[in-house]
Design an enzyme around this catalytic site. Sequence first.
Site, PDB file in Angstrom:
ATOM      1  N   LYS A 186     -20.068  -6.357 -31.095  1.00  0.00           N
ATOM      2  CA  LYS A 186     -18.897  -6.592 -30.245  1.00  0.00           C
ATOM      3  C   LYS A 186     -18.096  -5.306 -30.061  1.00  0.00           C
ATOM      4  CE  LYS A 186     -15.738  -9.684 -31.734  1.00  0.00           C
ATOM      5  NZ  LYS A 186     -14.373  -9.122 -31.844  1.00  0.00           N
TER       6      LYS A 186
ATOM      7  N   GLN B 139      -8.701  -0.457 -34.238  1.00  0.00           N
ATOM      8  CA  GLN B 139      -8.167  -0.744 -32.895  1.00  0.00           C
ATOM      9  C   GLN B 139      -7.029   0.207 -32.564  1.00  0.00           C
ATOM     10  OE1 GLN B 139      -7.139  -4.884 -32.943  1.00  0.00           O
ATOM     11  NE2 GLN B 139      -9.263  -5.550 -33.068  1.00  0.00           N
TER      12      GLN B 139
ATOM     13  N   ARG C 226     -16.500  -0.882 -26.218  1.00  0.00           N
ATOM     14  CA  ARG C 226     -16.336   0.559 -26.013  1.00  0.00           C
ATOM     15  C   ARG C 226     -17.262   1.081 -24.927  1.00  0.00           C
ATOM     16  NH1 ARG C 226     -14.537  -0.994 -30.855  1.00  0.00           N
ATOM     17  NH2 ARG C 226     -13.184   0.321 -32.130  1.00  0.00           N
TER      18      ARG C 226
ATOM     19  N   ASP D 144     -14.046  -8.382 -41.067  1.00  0.00           N
ATOM     20  CA  ASP D 144     -14.330  -9.654 -40.392  1.00  0.00           C
ATOM     21  C   ASP D 144     -15.236 -10.576 -41.211  1.00  0.00           C
ATOM     22  OD1 ASP D 144     -12.753  -8.930 -38.243  1.00  0.00           O
ATOM     23  OD2 ASP D 144     -14.417  -7.992 -37.165  1.00  0.00           O
TER      24      ASP D 144
HETATM   25  C1  S3P Z   1     -12.391  -3.944 -34.318  1.00  0.00           C
HETATM   26  C2  S3P Z   1     -11.609  -3.616 -35.380  1.00  0.00           C
HETATM   27  C3  S3P Z   1     -11.146  -4.583 -36.401  1.00  0.00           C
HETATM   28  C4  S3P Z   1     -11.930  -5.892 -36.349  1.00  0.00           C
HETATM   29  C5  S3P Z   1     -12.162  -6.364 -34.947  1.00  0.00           C
HETATM   30  C6  S3P Z   1     -12.921  -5.309 -34.135  1.00  0.00           C
HETATM   31  C7  S3P Z   1     -12.760  -2.889 -33.353  1.00  0.00           C
HETATM   32  O1  S3P Z   1      -9.783  -4.838 -36.173  1.00  0.00           O
HETATM   33  O2  S3P Z   1     -11.273  -6.899 -37.083  1.00  0.00           O
HETATM   34  O3  S3P Z   1     -12.946  -7.561 -34.937  1.00  0.00           O
HETATM   35  O4  S3P Z   1     -13.686  -3.105 -32.544  1.00  0.00           O
HETATM   36  O5  S3P Z   1     -12.140  -1.816 -33.386  1.00  0.00           O
HETATM   37  P1  S3P Z   1      -8.659  -3.836 -36.753  1.00  0.00           P
HETATM   38  O6  S3P Z   1      -8.962  -2.518 -36.236  1.00  0.00           O
HETATM   39  O7  S3P Z   1      -7.336  -4.314 -36.266  1.00  0.00           O
HETATM   40  O8  S3P Z   1      -8.794  -3.952 -38.249  1.00  0.00           O
END
Ligand code: S3P
Length: 446
Positions: free
Chosen positions: A29, A175, A34, A326
């Site tokens: 995902k 994120q 990205r 996750d």
């Molecule tokens: C993700 C980062 C994680 C993860 C999310 C996907 C990403 O969140 O929980 O399912 O693709 O950067 P956080 O960066 O807020 O921890």
Amino acid sequence: MKKASGQATPLTAGRAGTLSGTVRVAGDKSISHRALMLGAIATGVTRIRGLLEGEDVIDTARAVTALGARAQKKGDVWEVTGRGVGGLTQPAEAIDYGNSGTGVRLMLGLVAGHPIEVKFIGDASLSRRPMGRVLKPLRQMGLEVVDDKETLPLTVRGSDQLVPMEYVLPVPSAQVKSAILLAGLHAAGETTVVEKEATRDHTERMLRYFGAEVRTQKTANGTRITVKGDAELEGRPVTVPGDPSSAAFLIAAAVLVPDSDVTVEGILYNPTRTGFYKTLQEMGADITLLNMREEGGEPIADVRARGGKRLKGVRVPPERAPSMIDEYPVLAAVAAFAKGATRMEGLAELKVKESDRLAATAAGLAANGVEAKIEGDTLIVTGSKSVPGGGTVATHLDHRIAMAFLTLGLVSEKPVTVDDSRMIATSFPEFRGLMEQLGARYEAGA
Ligand code: S3P
């Protein structure tokens, strides 16, 4: 599994016989989001194979299209016609990000460098989630938040005069890091993010692959990641590896069901994502990594899991949390069958996922007769040889809570029901089909 609209769709997992087979899971995902976003701001066409077609990623495909960069499927391949860095255009309508925190947070970083006004909306879960963590740094760079609030619905106005900056991440979040780096591509000068704990590094890897200048430097105070602004990106072919966070449910089921033998091929095995697999090995699970290789700048492996070994409870240290953030709900399901207690520490970030996953996991376990305790940011699960089951789990619009308990139900004495399974389609639409292919059985309804 259908689009998450209309009535809740309960689903029940009953005790499974041996699970066996060799399967692949859909694309990762994080990498799928990205690939679409970088394709949108690259020049030329980016062709993506293995894109996850879950609702979250489809929302990003729609979003980049609404912003002027067409994303469409041709045969097996998704093609994104890029606009070049700074080339996105004002969308005609609000961008609906459904359930996807990753999608909206990264996209806020991407639109920040464009002089356009964009309104973001989402479902009830997403509308509760904190956006301040990305808005704060993006505001410092020049993003204007039109309505002065930190949750969706939210309207922002970007700028073609973003100011580069250095930002120390207050929370370990890929994120937030990624949103700043994506904005930094559009700023005049170098933008640096400092992270104390390593979070998934797909943005850095893919930016380099598309031709951006990204430097990573380990220091005593953490890792400094610097992106050079006024960047030029060139569209590149991307093959998305299998999602280790989705594969985790199949592997967990195989570990728990006696005599199982399951191989999931082509899983992304980036060290910033493999904490769950490492933890299973520490618990004594029979996990073998096969065929380790590198594809498209990312490490890949086939993972074989064999079931029936008696597991032991372990301490999962807080510094491992970002590499398996996750996977805690499904790890908690596994821990329910281990000898002794499993202590999962440093889980503050779990509280701000699609649901408060710390509370939802503990409540789901309790509803099925498993001893689970929350102490601050630590989850402690005391395992046993058998789990009563028989409970109904409140999923709170959270796909991973649903899948974790649909895994637990395969090995509990009585069936386990989740109150809603629709959200599974956001990340892993093939979940039920693949589990059933391996030998599991699910029944609609409570
Ligand atoms: C993700 C980062 C994680 C993860 C999310 C996907 C990403 O969140 O929980 O399912 O693709 O950067 P956080 O960066 O807020 O921890």
